[in-house]
Design an enzyme around this catalytic site. Sequence first.
Site, PDB file in Angstrom:
ATOM      1  N   HIS A 271       0.854  -1.196   0.000  1.00 29.13           N
ATOM      2  CA  HIS A 271       0.000   0.000   0.000  1.00 29.13           C
ATOM      3  C   HIS A 271       0.884   1.238   0.000  1.00 29.13           C
ATOM      4  O   HIS A 271       1.953   1.245   0.566  1.00 29.13           O
ATOM      5  CB  HIS A 271      -0.896   0.009   1.252  1.00 29.13           C
ATOM      6  CG  HIS A 271      -2.069   0.911   1.122  1.00 29.13           C
ATOM      7  ND1 HIS A 271      -2.001   2.248   1.409  1.00 29.13           N
ATOM      8  CD2 HIS A 271      -3.326   0.674   0.688  1.00 29.13           C
ATOM      9  CE1 HIS A 271      -3.183   2.803   1.182  1.00 29.13           C
ATOM     10  NE2 HIS A 271      -4.015   1.867   0.742  1.00 29.13           N
ATOM     11  N   ASP A 328      -8.024  -5.078  -0.663  1.00 27.21           N
ATOM     12  CA  ASP A 328      -8.458  -5.878  -1.822  1.00 27.21           C
ATOM     13  C   ASP A 328      -8.148  -7.361  -1.693  1.00 27.21           C
ATOM     14  O   ASP A 328      -8.577  -8.153  -2.538  1.00 27.21           O
ATOM     15  CB  ASP A 328      -7.768  -5.335  -3.088  1.00 27.21           C
ATOM     16  CG  ASP A 328      -8.297  -3.952  -3.437  1.00 27.21           C
ATOM     17  OD1 ASP A 328      -7.481  -3.042  -3.654  1.00 27.21           O
ATOM     18  OD2 ASP A 328      -9.534  -3.787  -3.431  1.00 27.21           O
TER      19      ASP A 328
END
Length: 390
Positions: A271, A328
């Site tokens: 991320h 996700d």
Amino acid sequence: QTGLNTLDYGFVNTGATKSAITYIDGDQGILRYRGYPIDQVASGCTYLEVAWLLIYGELPTDEELAGFDARIRRHTLLHEDLRRLFDALPHSAHPMSVLSSAVSALSTYYEDDMDVDDPEKVELQTVRLLAKLPVIAAYAHKKAIGQAFLYPDNKLSFVDNFLRLNFGTMAEPYEPNPVLSKALERLLILHEDHEQNASTSTVRLVGSTKANMFASISAGINALYGPLHGGANEAVLEMLQQIKDSGEPVSRFVERVKNKERGVKLMGFGHRVYKNYDPRAKLVKESAHEVLQSLGVQDDLLDIAMELEQIALEDEYFVSRKLYPNVDFYTGIIYRAMGFPPRMFTVLFAIGRLPGWIAQWRELNNDPLNKIGRPQQLYVGHPERDLPAR
Ligand code: SDX
């Protein structure tokens, strides 16, 4: 200087965007919506309650929420001509392309209500988008599977209305499934905002030119489509399926990622901000177990995902790069158990993120100091030179 590799400079920060909507601490794995921790909001609120919180800054009273819900229900119908737009698109069209096209086209039916400086018209744009995006999304799904579109049933809750448009048919009545409704509501809330991610920054950049809300959010949908961003939830499922179909041990795939074979990445990991476990991923993982258990579904892709996570969390390559599961990584497992095809996963992300996009667009549009977006550039090209004599 010439010949410098622009990648040496990475992304040139144009100065931080000021916002009061969402707070993230990437090192601590903290996410708060208007100061409320994500785990409290995800378990204690509804999607529309959180949408109100993000857009207006405070949780709604019962009366405010009831009025908001009623106004949204009143706008769920699409113009009949817009329904025909879907006929012009191929069955093979990716639902994210359909979504961004239909949202852009939507503004053409309300051109008298697109004034970005008229508060009443901004309210109308807000409820119309919240009401119609789920309907457009469901029609993109029905189009892809060749089934007839249903009309919204406004007696149902926001989430059940959406689920019925996706899974109901003309042949039999749709029976809401409380397990699916609760799980989807929670997933949508977890996606509602995430400060200045790529798609939200796109919405703000387009909105900073005084483009209307629909045009700005259509651009955001296109940014979200990318596999490095919202498209990752679809890419994770493809990755898990490939591992399963290969019959190879999961550890073999991890080695390929570490060797960076043909740019293979561990999708759903890493991320830009979280250098710790994405707090949303923890909550999604819990939901995955609950949903599969209550549906009596045994999904070996979940087993593969958990084995991947276990290996990666102990492997120096990932630990040293602070790569953890992001939002996700597990969502696709749940969406698939609900009956959505993988190409709808990012569309579900977009429905979740819509309130955040609207809130961020309105915050920017209300800022009297708002300047048109213009990221800085670091010029690394040729110095001045003359054309060769001809
Ligand atoms: C979302 O910004 C947001 O808030 C987004 C989002 C939201 O709610 O809006 O949270 C939603 O987009 C989540 C991210 C979904 N994307 C993916 O899961 C795709 C896979 N992840 C990567 O592409 C990557 O982690 C990014 C794009 C998410 C972040 O990339 P960064 O922070 O720019 O990291 P990087 O590319 O600089 O990588 C640092 C190192 C590199 O290795 P080295 O060159 O140092 O050897 O980590 C490696 C990268 O190769 N790396 C990965 C990896 N992610 C980074 N290696 C394997 N698998 C990965 N997933």
